[in-house]
Enzyme design. Structure first.
Site, PDB file in Angstrom:
ATOM      1  CB  SER A  68      31.118  13.976  77.635  1.00  0.00           C
ATOM      2  OG  SER A  68      31.949  13.426  78.292  1.00  0.00           O
ATOM      3  CG  ASP A 284      36.607  12.840  75.839  1.00  0.00           C
ATOM      4  OD1 ASP A 284      35.977  12.440  76.857  1.00  0.00           O
ATOM      5  OD2 ASP A 284      36.456  14.028  75.522  1.00  0.00           O
ATOM      6  CB  ALA A 375      42.680  14.946  88.610  1.00  0.00           C
ATOM      7  CB  THR A 506      30.392  22.450  83.757  1.00  0.00           C
ATOM      8  OG1 THR A 506      30.754  21.933  85.006  1.00  0.00           O
ATOM      9  CG2 THR A 506      31.731  22.433  82.780  1.00  0.00           C
TER      10      THR A 506
HETATM   11  C1  16G Z   1      34.847  20.290  81.234  1.00  0.00           C
HETATM   12  C2  16G Z   1      36.248  20.263  80.456  1.00  0.00           C
HETATM   13  C3  16G Z   1      37.144  19.594  81.726  1.00  0.00           C
HETATM   14  C4  16G Z   1      37.144  20.303  82.900  1.00  0.00           C
HETATM   15  C5  16G Z   1      35.587  20.258  83.307  1.00  0.00           C
HETATM   16  C6  16G Z   1      35.638  21.175  84.682  1.00  0.00           C
HETATM   17  C7  16G Z   1      36.601  20.230  77.969  1.00  0.00           C
HETATM   18  C8  16G Z   1      36.601  19.093  76.904  1.00  0.00           C
HETATM   19  N1  16G Z   1      36.254  19.467  79.261  1.00  0.00           N
HETATM   20  O1  16G Z   1      34.229  19.057  81.140  1.00  0.00           O
HETATM   21  O2  16G Z   1      38.471  19.762  80.905  1.00  0.00           O
HETATM   22  O3  16G Z   1      37.952  19.485  83.872  1.00  0.00           O
HETATM   23  O4  16G Z   1      34.854  21.042  82.455  1.00  0.00           O
HETATM   24  O5  16G Z   1      34.507  21.499  84.978  1.00  0.00           O
HETATM   25  O6  16G Z   1      37.540  21.086  78.227  1.00  0.00           O
HETATM   26  P1  16G Z   1      34.238  22.348  86.109  1.00  0.00           P
HETATM   27  O7  16G Z   1      34.533  23.800  85.626  1.00  0.00           O
HETATM   28  O8  16G Z   1      32.791  22.401  86.322  1.00  0.00           O
HETATM   29  O9  16G Z   1      34.828  22.287  87.222  1.00  0.00           O
HETATM   30 MG    MG Z   2      33.842  12.740  77.374  1.00  0.00          MG
END
Ligand code: 16G
Ligand code: MG
Length: 548
Positions: A68, A284, A375, A506
């Site tokens: 991504s 996406d 957002a 993440t």
């Molecule tokens: C991932 C999620 C996204 C979310 C982000 C939050 C999917 C396909 N992607 O990229 O939706 O906004 O994580 O990241 O579900 P964070 O937990 O580090 O704030």
């Molecule tokens: Mg993406």
């Protein structure tokens, strides 16, 4: 027979796709994601897993190779379930277990999985896969194919696709022609014929401009937009930047860069008042933006798209006279002004769910017309079977007044414009353009619907981020003790104050969000809440600083 297959799978793993390090890797919200060089064994194993999943579901399963918006050296892999939706949570755990098992134990683990899940190995299997433009995606696709082949699965390699295009293909393949044709042309034709039909129905001019400057993040979206252009060039003129011809993927460009940095991307000449948009690396997500005469930057993010789209559907449903329940799904990150505008002005009910596309998608299924957007620019609209039946019924019901039938026909066409499997930058772009055109709005008119509350996001590093536990769709903490009470006290001091903290899914950090009546206050609130997290949740490293 089965044993022989599993033995070959293990042999190939050892010979060609060995697990070189015992570092643990987890199937997270965005599948597996790490450096491309660390992924061959993981992706080989996902080829194996996709075959087993296909046997269980008796349907085609998708596998997308992409990271991504991450830097070019990263890569990742995600499985797609039969209706084009994200992989079921239970299988995320299975994927994690499979990715981490030592090579020598592979056959053993697969054999217990086959037994536990009662997988009929005589059932045929089919996997569709695609990749983004990263150099590492080519060998990784070969590793995937090897995993599918060793398990004797059938496959279709779509080559380069955007993530949402592959979701669309998988759904088409499993719905007997009802969703569309599982080809790139089928995808373009479905979306663009709906777009052109709606475009032709607009008779006023207003302030809408059929011209868009698009930053494609040097990603796969660029080449796909060139295809889209061939179909729609008379209705929308796209000036494409960061098209991958030079410049690196996601490097100072793309939707994530624009949203996080609240600034225009590099590589796109910014002219006052011109409507611009950015895709992310696998297309996406999309955000819109423009700059004013005085150089000030204006972002129209997922919250703005949510309000634009929800308002449009609300009006259209009313014109059809159909009894359809519309709802909007947001996360705690949605700006408070957007939520107020939707609930108070548009009178559309809003549901709040935890961060992550799968939570939004799931909740949106509770409505006849479920609009969801994060957002960050990821979102789409879902239509229930009941809604589809009612709309299709109204289109052919000659007893209805002609305006109501025409509205139903318009709604049916808009449904074709939307990729209901997952957020899709191409489809969302066509939808936003359709709505702006139908309202006769320039990008400034869209911006004027409401004024965002100033906000600030920050991060705190702690020893163990799992000490932070949340409830109420991440809007409140239940642990560590005393944190929520302390946040409540702080928030109460600020006009229109709101703040929450959550462990990131993440990164190994805690995220802090704050909004208030002025930027100075939002910054101050974010700082003070960050300090609280640092003190009460075991902060490490430097103390948080005031960001402004
Ligand atoms: C991932 C999620 C996204 C979310 C982000 C939050 C999917 C396909 N992607 O990229 O939706 O906004 O994580 O990241 O579900 P964070 O937990 O580090 O704030
Ligand atoms: Mg993406």
């Amino acid at each position: 027979m089965m044993d022989a297959v599993l033995q070959s799978a293990t042999r190939l793993a050892l010979e060609k796709f060995p697990r070189k390090s015992d570092k643990f890797i987890q199937y997270g919200t965005a599948g597996f994601r790490t450096k491309g060089v660390d992924l061959p064994h993981v992706i080989y194993r996902m080829g194996i897993l996709a075959v087993l999943r296909s046997k269980v579901k008796k349907a085609t399963i998708g596998v997308m190779i992409t990271a991504s918006h991450n830097p070019e050296a990263d890569n990742g892999v995600k499985l797609i379930d039969p209706m084009g939706e994200m992989l079921e949570a239970l299988w995320e755990d299975i994927a994690t277990r499979l990715a981490n098992v030592p090579d020598a134990d592979l056959a053993g683990m697969l054999s217990s999985l086959i037994e536990e899940e009662k997988i009929d190995m005589g059932q045929s299997a089919s996997v569709s896969f695609a990749r983004d433009t990263r150099p590492s995606s080519v060998p990784l696709a070969q590793a995937l194919q090897a995993g599918i082949e060793v398990m004797q699965g059938m496959f279709q390699d779509y080559g380069l696709l955007t993530t949402p295009q592959l979701h669309y293909m998988v759904r088409c393949k499993n719905s007997a022609g009802e969703y569309g044709k599982p080809t790139e042309e089928g995808y373009y034709e479905k979306l663009t014929s709906a777009f052109l039909k709606l475009h032709a129905q607009v008779t006023h001019t207003g302030r809408y401009s059929g011209s868009l400057h698009l930053d494609a993040a040097n990603g796969v979206g660029a080449m796909k937009i060139r295809e889209v252009e061939k179909y729609i060039e008379k209705a929308l003129t796209i000036s494409l930047y960061n098209d991958g011809s030079h410049g690196k993927l996601n490097d100072k460009c793309g939707a994530d860069y624009v949203k996080t940095g609240q600034c225009a991307p590099n590589g796109l000449p910014v002219k006052a008042g011109v409507k611009c948009a950015s895709f992310d690396g696998d297309a996406d997500r999309i955000v819109y933006f423009y700059v004013d005469d005085d150089g000030s930057f204006h972002l129209l993010d997922g919250d703005r798209m949510a309000t634009l789209v929800a308002g449009f559907f609300q009006g259209l449903i009313q014109s059809t006279g159909l009894d359809l329940k519309i709802g909007l799904v947001q996360t705690a990150y949605a700006n408070g002004s957007s939520t107020n505008y939707i609930t108070q002005q548009l009178k559309v009910p809003v549901a709040c769910v935890p961060t992550g596309v799968k939570h939004l998608h799931h909740k949106a299924q509770d409505f006849d017309v479920g609009v969801y957007f994060e957002a960050n620019g990821h979102g789409t609209v879902l239509f229930s079977d009941r809604a589809m039946e009612k709309v299709e019924g109204a289109v052919v019901n000659t007893g209805l007044p002609s305006e109501r039938r025409a509205a139903a026909d318009k709604l049916k066409t808009v449904i074709d414009l939307i990729n209901q499997t997952v957020g899709d930058a191409i489809s969302d772009m066509l939808l936003v353009e359709t709505v702006l055109n139908s309202q006769g709005w320039g990008i400034q008119d869209w911006k004027m619907c409401y004024t965002d509350l100033p906000n600030r996001q920050s991060k705190v590093t702690v020893k163990d981020r799992t000490v932070i536990q949340t409830t109420d769709a991440e809007r409140k903490t239940t642990s560590p003790p005393g944190l929520q009470e302390a946040i409540d006290k702080l928030v109460a001091v600020f006009n229109q104050g709101r703040s929450f903290v959550r462990p990131s899914g993440t990164e190994d950090i805690v995220r802090v969000y704050a909004e208030a009546d002025t930027q100075v206050n939002a910054d101050k609130l974010a700082y003070e809440v960050s300090l609280l997290v640092y003190q009460l949740a075991g902060g490490i490293g430097e103390e948080p600083k005031l960001i402004s």
